[in-house]
Design a protein around this motif. Structure first.
Motif: not given
Length: 574
Positions: A80, A116, A183
């Motif tokens: 991420y 992500m 996410l």
């Protein structure tokens, strides 16, 4: 009188026949029915952060989370990244291809997206990878090496698949939806602005994600389905004559409930497909047909790079424009779909008539033509000149046989670097009326650089024009031999000239499988070489005839430098 045991057996077989008929007549499952009970938000993530940092204004972390699929727990590896201090950032799920791993697209992070990426391939030779439990071992893309099997239309024991949720494809889609939930759980992310893009097999599983109401827009590179059964059994859309082998029950179930193209009628996300015309993911014309089953009001579009294999670098800024338009709500220009049709002119010559939208915004328009070849992977696309007649561009499509297919489409580039492809047109000219064949066979395979890849023009002694390969790693390749215009006559030989002042060794191959090693001797003058087909071998068996060759490649032997050789005048000698 009939024997009682025989009577019971016959009665049993009769009833079994009824039950089988009922089972076969029962409607096959659809993707919404398969996914109706799956909740990607269910259960604790059990987040385990393995590393994180803030550097140059970018916060990034790598972590494991839990996904729950078919009653089993999968530990999913994720990456991420987002700008430090971001709030209400649009979210982007970036999905890798076959045997790949998670990668953050930093261009989107720098533009303000929270990105992500997750691993679904589960390659266990890496330091961090998604860990599938034994019960879901078919999630590992190296399953065969691990003593398991990838599951599509058959189970590991060879029986037909009866449960779509048992397939590897379902598992990868479920893990992907869980990564999307992760996410959305990040504090920087605006849950109302979510997009996704997937490359190669990541594009293949985009179509399931496009059915997820949390996603505003998807971009699928290459993957669109039409592989299982269709590509695998060469059921090309324009086989002539067209035949469809019988589908097994497992194939029928997979195609109705799991395959990417089965999702099209249920898509809710704005969907863009970017592809290469010669890519190995299914037939590109079937991909174009997919969008005809979309629900009204769901935006879609596609662009196909002519002669592209696994590359789309000539398709402009499509991905970025699409995501910004449909996720961020930016007012980017996007043209309407072009209209096209193949007709016969007054003399019986086929022509493509193309009417694009937003004509004042057009920067470039290129028409392509291909003859006969039903297998999209082997097609040779020619560039064709077109002439504007009012609002329509007309391109002549000369053919060699009026009873064989002629294919055509166009790419239209607009001022903002958006590229659209027209529909894929395919006709047998004789079906349109009194068609005439005006194209002629050519013995000269290439003049100058011709259609050889990774080459540049070069001139040898005496002013002879040829080409020089530019890349020692990739060599050069030519696929124009699938076109009847350049296909080798039967029992012909391949002839070419070469100019090289230092001795080199190269490998010449046909159809990627048949090869021969060639000694490129040094000389201050042009030399020539003539090769019979049988000189090229595959497992000790010679190429039967040059007429069966669709492609020719030339690669350097280790230690040789192919960039020092100039080639010219490739011809067929009868």
């Amino acid at each position: 009188m009939i024997n009682r045991k025989l009577f019971i057996l016959l009665q049993y077989l009769y009833l079994q026949g009824i039950f089988l008929t009922i089972a076969q007549a029962a409607p096959l499952l659809t993707p919404p029915e398969v996914w109706k009970d799956y909740d990607p938000d269910l259960g604790d993530f059990k987040e385990e952060i393995v590393r994180q940092e803030t550097k140059d204004g970018i916060f990034s972390k790598e972590s494991y989370i839990s996904a729950y699929v078919n009653g089993e727990e999968v530990r999913v590896f994720c990456k991420y990244a987002v700008k430090e201090g971001a709030k209400k950032a649009p979210g982007l799920l970036n999905v890798h291809g076959w045997m790949g791993g998670p990668a953050i697209d930093m261009n989107y992070v720098k533009d303000g997206w929270a990105v992500m990426a997750h691993d679904y391939s589960g390659i266990n030779t890496r330091s961090d990878y998604t860990q599938y439990p034994d019960a879901l071992a078919h999630g590992h893309m190296e399953a065969k090496k691990m003593g398991h099997a990838l599951i599509y239309d058959r189970m590991p024991d060879g029986s037909q698949t009866t449960n779509p949720k048992a397939t590897s494809h379902y598992l990868w889609n479920a893990v992907q939806r869980r990564a999307l939930s992760y996410l959305l759980a990040q504090k920087e992310v605006d849950a109302g602005r979510i997009g996704a893009k997937g490359y190669s097999y990541g594009g293949t599983i985009m179509w399931n994600l496009g059915m997820d109401p949390r996603v505003k827009a998807i971009v699928a590179y290459f993957g669109i389905g039409w592989i299982n059964y269709y590509r695998d059994r060469a059921v090309w859309m324009h086989n002539n004559p067209y035949q469809e082998p019988e589908k097994s029950p497992g194939q029928q179930l997979y195609l109705s409930a799991v395959a990417p193209q089965a999702h099209a009628p249920y898509m809710t996300a704005a969907s863009l497909w970017l592809n290469g015309s010669n890519d190995h993911h299914g037939g590109h014309e079937r991909g174009c047909e997919t969008f005809k089953t979309f629900k009204p009001g769901v935006p879609w579009d596609f662009a196909v790079q002519a002669r592209g294999h696994h590359n789309t670098e000539k398709l402009g800024d499509n991905c970025k424009l699409w995501l910004e338009k449909h996720v961020l709500g930016e007012n980017h220009f996007w043209p309407g779909r072009p209209q096209s049709i193949i007709k016969l002119d007054s003399k019986g010559v086929p022509e493509l008539h193309l009417t694009p939208a937003s004509q004042s915004e057009i920067k470039e328009l290129q028409v392509y033509q291909c003859l006969k070849t039903s297998n999209n992977i082997a097609r040779f696309w020619r560039d064709v000149d077109s002439v504007r007649q009012g609002n329509t561009w007309v391109a002549k499509l000369p053919v060699m046989n009026v009873d064989d297919y002629v294919f055509s489409y166009a790419n239209i580039r607009y001022q903002n670097d958006c590229v659209l492809s027209s529909d894929f047109e395919a006709v047998i000219p004789s079906n349109l009326g009194k068609a005439v064949a005006t194209d002629k066979k050519s013995d000269l395979i290439s003049d100058g650089t011709g259609q050889w890849s990774h080459v540049g023009p070069a001139e040898g002694v005496g002013g002879v024009q040829g080409f020089r390969p530019l890349d020692n790693r990739r060599g050069t390749r030519n696929i124009q031999f699938s076109d009847p215009k350049w296909k080798a006559p039967r029992e012909s030989k391949l002839s070419f000239r070469f100019y090289c002042t230092q001795p080199q060794k190269v490998v010449l191959s046909a159809n990627r499988r048949f090869t021969t090693e060639l000694e490129i001797t040094a000389s201050n003058d042009w030399q020539s070489m003539t090769l019979p087909a049988k000189q090229l071998l595959s497992h000790g068996v010679g190429l039967s005839d040059w007429s069966v060759a669709d492609s020719i490649s030339i690669m350097p032997k280790p230690g040789s430098d192919i960039t020092k050789i100039v080639f010219a005048e490739f011809k067929w000698l009868e």
